[in-house]
Design a protein around this motif. Sequence first.
Motif, PDB file in Angstrom:
ATOM      1  N   LYS A  14     -30.170  50.006  -2.927  1.00 47.46           N
ATOM      2  CA  LYS A  14     -30.618  50.098  -1.587  1.00 47.46           C
ATOM      3  C   LYS A  14     -30.573  48.741  -0.836  1.00 47.46           C
ATOM      4  N   HIS A  18     -25.906  51.805  -1.933  1.00 49.33           N
ATOM      5  CA  HIS A  18     -26.501  53.209  -1.602  1.00 49.33           C
ATOM      6  C   HIS A  18     -26.819  53.948  -2.923  1.00 49.33           C
ATOM      7  N   ASP A  20     -28.736  57.735  -3.779  1.00 47.21           N
ATOM      8  CA  ASP A  20     -29.304  58.699  -3.437  1.00 47.21           C
ATOM      9  C   ASP A  20     -29.168  60.209  -4.379  1.00 47.21           C
ATOM     10  N   ASP A 169     -35.726  46.211  -1.387  1.00 49.00           N
ATOM     11  CA  ASP A 169     -36.121  47.242  -0.523  1.00 49.00           C
ATOM     12  C   ASP A 169     -37.532  47.784  -0.792  1.00 49.00           C
TER      13      ASP A 169
END
Length: 204
Positions: A14, A18, A20, A169
């Motif tokens: 993050k 990415h 998820d 993050d």
Amino acid sequence: MAAHIDHIVFDIGKVLIHYDPNIPFSRIIPDDGERRWFFENVCTHDWNLEQDRGRTWEEAEDLLIAEHPDREEQIRAFRKHWREMVPHAYEGSVAIMESLIDQGRDVTMLTNFASDTFRHAQELFPFLKKPRGVTVSGDIKLIKPDVAIYEKHARDFGLKPEATLFIDDSYPNVEGARKAGWQAVHFVDAETLKRDLDALGVAY
């Protein structure tokens, strides 16, 4: 006034790539409510974090399957479809990191990541091999925000804590770095990171 910055340490998930788990699981468990229940009660964040601390996937899967035998296929799907959970890099922040390296800045990485999936990530995203080195939580069985992982990273890479900038993050991880005597900024996006670096006098 902040100390001069000699070392820049990047988190990975993050921040550079990415992540998820909903991406494959929106197909595996299409119902939103059931999928949310699954992540809150079966393959939870805390369960996954133990792989970042060094627990093997085999142990992790066996533990959950013993508790939820009817969910075996879905539990095994978490590791099986991990590749789908990391679909792309964040081009803006990767460009900043590469520019810092090209300038001769001392750049390393510090990440909560399972050992095997990190090596897979390095093959998928070759820029993860560009910094001087990396501390992977799964390799050393310590995880952020434990102050000990920052202290170990600093020792292993010869960093002066007060001259080290950490980019993550996660607010708790940023606070962990500050407790270790590092400077730290909370990553939101590449444009915010540029402003933070400008404020600290770091050209990128």
